[in-house]
Write a protein that holds these residues in place. Structure first.
Motif, PDB file in Angstrom:
ATOM      1  N   PRO A 204      15.961   8.698  76.536  1.00  0.00           N
ATOM      2  CA  PRO A 204      14.752   8.368  77.303  1.00  0.00           C
ATOM      3  C   PRO A 204      14.846   8.752  78.775  1.00  0.00           C
ATOM      4  CG  PRO A 204      16.059   6.399  77.009  1.00  0.00           C
ATOM      5  CD  PRO A 204      16.774   7.495  76.256  1.00  0.00           C
ATOM      6  N   TYR A 205      16.037   9.201  79.192  1.00  0.00           N
ATOM      7  CA  TYR A 205      16.228   9.500  80.612  1.00  0.00           C
ATOM      8  C   TYR A 205      16.177  10.996  80.910  1.00  0.00           C
ATOM      9  CZ  TYR A 205      17.904   4.713  80.363  1.00  0.00           C
ATOM     10  OH  TYR A 205      18.016   3.366  80.123  1.00  0.00           O
ATOM     11  N   LYS A 206      16.053  11.807  79.861  1.00  0.00           N
ATOM     12  CA  LYS A 206      15.991  13.253  80.069  1.00  0.00           C
ATOM     13  C   LYS A 206      14.720  13.800  79.442  1.00  0.00           C
ATOM     14  CE  LYS A 206      17.168  17.364  81.273  1.00  0.00           C
ATOM     15  NZ  LYS A 206      17.062  17.767  82.683  1.00  0.00           N
ATOM     16  N   SER A 207      13.936  14.504  80.261  1.00  0.00           N
ATOM     17  CA  SER A 207      12.684  15.068  79.778  1.00  0.00           C
ATOM     18  C   SER A 207      12.448  16.408  80.451  1.00  0.00           C
ATOM     19  CB  SER A 207      11.506  14.123  80.063  1.00  0.00           C
ATOM     20  OG  SER A 207      11.352  13.951  81.469  1.00  0.00           O
ATOM     21  N   VAL A 208      11.470  17.144  79.953  1.00  0.00           N
ATOM     22  CA  VAL A 208      11.054  18.406  80.550  1.00  0.00           C
ATOM     23  C   VAL A 208       9.570  18.322  80.859  1.00  0.00           C
ATOM     24  CG1 VAL A 208      10.749  19.429  78.243  1.00  0.00           C
ATOM     25  CG2 VAL A 208      10.881  20.909  80.265  1.00  0.00           C
ATOM     26  N   ASP A 209       9.204  18.689  82.079  1.00  0.00           N
ATOM     27  CA  ASP A 209       7.797  18.744  82.467  1.00  0.00           C
ATOM     28  C   ASP A 209       7.279  20.150  82.200  1.00  0.00           C
ATOM     29  OD1 ASP A 209       7.306  16.137  83.416  1.00  0.00           O
ATOM     30  OD2 ASP A 209       8.394  16.581  85.257  1.00  0.00           O
ATOM     31  N   ILE A 210       6.294  20.243  81.337  1.00  0.00           N
ATOM     32  CA  ILE A 210       5.673  21.532  81.025  1.00  0.00           C
ATOM     33  C   ILE A 210       4.312  21.594  81.707  1.00  0.00           C
ATOM     34  CG2 ILE A 210       4.768  23.027  79.206  1.00  0.00           C
ATOM     35  CD1 ILE A 210       6.861  21.911  77.326  1.00  0.00           C
TER      36      ILE A 210
END
Length: 320
Positions: A106-112
């Motif tokens: 839940p702490y790593k994401s990618v903004d597209i």
């Protein structure tokens, strides 16, 4: 995975992705068992928001058309989404589903961020642009869909042969880099250069460009000397000699020479040379303009004194 990715409407977006399992859970993850990859939009807690799941590799039909191209058994979850639209702009999380292991970070994401028009390429120059010294121009354009990377073209005031390559950036995104190496001359100073990125999207193209004006450092050119007044002058008159040139960086050192006995003799320094004319001042003069890159020499100009030649003629006849 990257922190951010830029996408182009109608094209694809590739997310470079890999994962690892914390030590206390490694015994529950078996790489030989088929592992599914799940992409979750906006909120990783898909139990409370089931509609946030937009792709599951174990399903034949998904909200987003995509494919995991990485080898999940080797912890490579690289994924491609096709035909993206501006509605895809959001934050995305990745989930692993295996037996018996399941987990989401839940702490790593990618903004597209998906746009209708591509962003402009980045145009840079390596080092100082100096006449006679080879210089490299670099143009870089993001390649969110490596299967259909942009084509980079140049508009330059000289002959060139570009070198293009698809490269991976430190943040794991992809870009196309085009490099042009040439030797500039002073004639290229303040000329425009353009790098254009052409993105194939379906049956059409979308373009973006970056313009830059070249600033070339060069030694003084078109150096000239002038005399005012230009007509023959009387002894005792005031005469101004002026030196001019074109240079980048501007010339800061000017030297004046008089040709006496067939040989040049330095008589003054400075952009302007002012003298009260004596009999010995008549003759040819030239100047040199200098900057940190070299110097330029002017053509010779004549300082004529009224009556000097005639007086010498009569004196000579009288002596004979």
């Amino acid at each position: 995975m990257p922190d951010k990715l830029d996408g182009l409407t109608g094209s694809c977006v590739q997310i470079s992705c890999s994962f690892d399992i914390t030590d206390q859970n490694k015994y529950t993850f078996n790489s030989t068992i088929l592992t599914s990859g799940v992409w979750i939009k906006e909120n990783p807690d898909f139990g409370l928001h089931p509609d946030s799941v937009i792709f599951n590799s174990s399903k034949m039909v998904n909200r987003y058309q995509g494919k995991i191209t990485g080898n999940m058994s080797k912890k490579n979850c690289t994924t491609v989404f096709f035909n993206v639209t501006t509605s895809y702009t959001n934050k995305y999380f990745f989930r692993i589903e295996s037996q018996p292991f399941r987990g989401t970070d839940p702490y790593k994401s990618v903004d597209i961020v998906v746009r209708d028009l591509p962003s402009s390429p980045i145009l840079t120059v390596s080092g100082e642009v100096k006449e006679g010294t080879p210089v490299s121009l670099n143009c870089s354009a993001v390649a969110p869909c490596p299967e259909h990377p942009p084509e980079l073209t140049w508009t330059l005031p000289t002959q060139f042969t570009p070198e293009n390559q698809l490269q991976e950036n430190p943040d794991q995104t992809k870009s196309v880099l085009s490099t042009v190496t040439f030797t500039p001359s002073y004639l290229h100073h303040e000329k425009n250069i353009t790098c254009t990125a052409v993105y194939p999207v379906g049956t059409s193209n979308k373009t973006a460009e970056h313009n830059m004006m070249l600033k070339v450092s060069f030694s003084p050119k078109d150096t000239s000397a002038s005399i005012s007044p230009a007509d023959p002058v009387l002894v005792g008159s005031c005469v101004n000699l002026t030196c001019s040139s074109t240079a980048n960086r501007p010339a800061t050192n000017f030297t004046w020479f008089q040709i006496s006995g067939g040989k040049p003799t330095q008589v003054a320094t400075g952009l302007r040379y002012t003298l009260n004319v004596t009999v010995g001042d008549g003759g040819l003069y030239y100047c040199k303009a200098r900057n940190s890159h070299g110097y330029g020499k002017s053509k010779e100009v004549q300082l004529a004194i009224k009556g000097r030649s005639i007086g010498r003629f009569y004196t000579t006849q009288h002596l004979q």
